[in-house]
Design a protein around this motif. Structure first.
Motif, PDB file in Angstrom:
ATOM      1  N   LEU A   1       0.808  -1.223   0.000  1.00  0.00           N
ATOM      2  CA  LEU A   1       0.000   0.000   0.000  1.00  0.00           C
ATOM      3  C   LEU A   1       0.842   1.273   0.000  1.00  0.00           C
ATOM      4  O   LEU A   1       0.410   2.306  -0.525  1.00  0.00           O
ATOM      5  N   THR A   2       2.021   1.217   0.596  1.00  0.00           N
ATOM      6  CA  THR A   2       2.813   2.446   0.766  1.00  0.00           C
ATOM      7  C   THR A   2       4.142   2.447   0.023  1.00  0.00           C
ATOM      8  O   THR A   2       4.728   3.510  -0.178  1.00  0.00           O
ATOM      9  N   GLY A   3       4.627   1.261  -0.331  1.00  0.00           N
ATOM     10  CA  GLY A   3       5.944   1.191  -0.941  1.00  0.00           C
ATOM     11  C   GLY A   3       7.073   1.427   0.051  1.00  0.00           C
ATOM     12  O   GLY A   3       8.225   1.594  -0.345  1.00  0.00           O
ATOM     13  N   ARG A   4       6.756   1.443   1.333  1.00  0.00           N
ATOM     14  CA  ARG A   4       7.743   1.680   2.379  1.00  0.00           C
ATOM     15  C   ARG A   4       7.878   0.447   3.265  1.00  0.00           C
ATOM     16  O   ARG A   4       6.983  -0.400   3.321  1.00  0.00           O
ATOM     17  N   SER A   5       8.987   0.396   3.976  1.00  0.00           N
ATOM     18  CA  SER A   5       9.212  -0.716   4.884  1.00  0.00           C
ATOM     19  C   SER A   5       8.266  -0.627   6.080  1.00  0.00           C
ATOM     20  O   SER A   5       7.985   0.455   6.591  1.00  0.00           O
ATOM     21  N   PHE A   6       7.808  -1.785   6.511  1.00  0.00           N
ATOM     22  CA  PHE A   6       6.969  -1.852   7.703  1.00  0.00           C
ATOM     23  C   PHE A   6       7.700  -1.257   8.904  1.00  0.00           C
ATOM     24  O   PHE A   6       7.093  -0.644   9.784  1.00  0.00           O
ATOM     25  N   ARG A   7       9.014  -1.394   8.939  1.00  0.00           N
ATOM     26  CA  ARG A   7       9.797  -0.887  10.068  1.00  0.00           C
ATOM     27  C   ARG A   7       9.706   0.631  10.181  1.00  0.00           C
ATOM     28  O   ARG A   7       9.819   1.179  11.284  1.00  0.00           O
TER      29      ARG A   7
END
Length: 309
Positions: free
Chosen positions: A170-176
């Motif tokens: 959804l965001t293209g970012r790491s969950f961290r």
């Protein structure tokens, strides 16, 4: 005395947080913002030891009784509404005082936390894939797309694996990147923690549960069932109400339910204690049965007068 921009009273269940928050609000011209997840629910009064109108002593309380028992509590929504309450309180020239023992809800208000979006369709597809290939295989996929998240999540933790993949898609970012960091959202925030000796706290919990039963917890639960408690994703699992539902369904005796509620509350206390004790920013106040509300208030005011770190 100068007032910190934001005060939080935290700690385990049954330590006396609500009473101290009222005392501080009266001393500092403040208003209280609830940070107990189960006290968000309308009608869940006895089983959550919700502060009564009389006990509030005229102090406005916010984010109490804002959800129906059929609604699922959302930390991101709570964050938005809590911070909006802060702004409104300050516009009135008063001080916000957060009180509660739900650790993630406290951090949502106090700390720099960004909550990623959710998508039921995306999550559903990932959950189906987990059933088809197993969590370990799905974890290997996560290790390819988000190695930082995979390093933090066990290969059998299906729920977190699915969530990390959902966030990535959804965001293209790491969950961290969305994990909470112990950095206050507002400089000068002060957290006051209340703690009691464990054996004394266990006795206090047992007395509290007995009082809840005598005040009508079963009748309250029956009324909430009429309003859909059984359909509540979050509310029906609350300690005390889950056991009361079992009594109403004749799958537990009242004595068994009381014991299960006491044990469950003690387990919750251990989790809360671990959560708040690892936060080095909390300034602790030790309390026992001889500590008067006025004495505790004055000790808290002394701590508030110290510079915030």
């Amino acid at each position: 005395m100068p007032r910190p921009p934001l005060i939080a009273v935290v700690g385990a269940t049954a330590t006396g947080k609500s009473d101290l928050a009222v005392e501080l609000a009266l001393a500092l011209d403040g208003e209280v913002v609830n940070a107990d997840a189960m006290q968000l629910y309308r009608g869940m009064d006895i089983g959550t030891a919700k502060i009564t109108v009389a006990e509030r002593r005229g102090v406005p309380h916010h984010l109490l009784d804002v959800l129906d028992v059929t609604e699922e509590a959302s930390v991101s929504r709570y964050q938005r509404e809590g911070r909006a309450a802060f702004s409104a309180i300050r516009e009135r020239g008063r001080s916000p005082i957060v009180v509660g023992g739900s650790g993630l809800y406290v951090r949502a208000l106090l700390d720099e936390i960004e909550f990623p979006p959710t998508d039921a369709a995306v999550r559903g597809r990932l959950e189906q894939r987990a059933r088809e290939i197993g969590p370990a295989a799905l974890h290997r996929e996560l290790a390819t797309s988000d190695p930082e998240a995979a390093a933090l999540i066990g290969p059998q933790d299906t729920r977190r694996i699915v969530r990390a993949l959902e966030v990535g898609q959804l965001t293209g970012r790491s969950f961290r990147a969305f994990l909470p960091r112990p950095v206050h959202h507002e400089a000068g925030t002060v957290q006051l923690g209340l703690r009691r000796e464990r054996a004394a706290l266990h006795e206090r919990i047992a007395r509290r549960v007995d009082t809840m039963v005598s005040q009508g917890l079963l009748a309250e639960t029956a009324r909430l069932r009429e309003h859909g408690l059984d359909r509540g994703v979050t509310a029906r699992r609350a300690i005390g109400y889950e056991q009361a539902l079992a009594v109403l369904d004749s799958t537990m005796t009242c004595e068994q339910a009381v014991e299960a509620t006491v044990v469950g509350t003690r387990r919750l206390v251990r989790k809360q204690d671990t959560w708040f004790r690892r936060d080095r920013r909390v300034r602790w106040l030790d309390v026992d049965e001889t500590t008067s509300p006025v004495t505790l208030r004055d000790r808290a005011l002394d701590l508030l007068a110290q510079p915030a770190s």
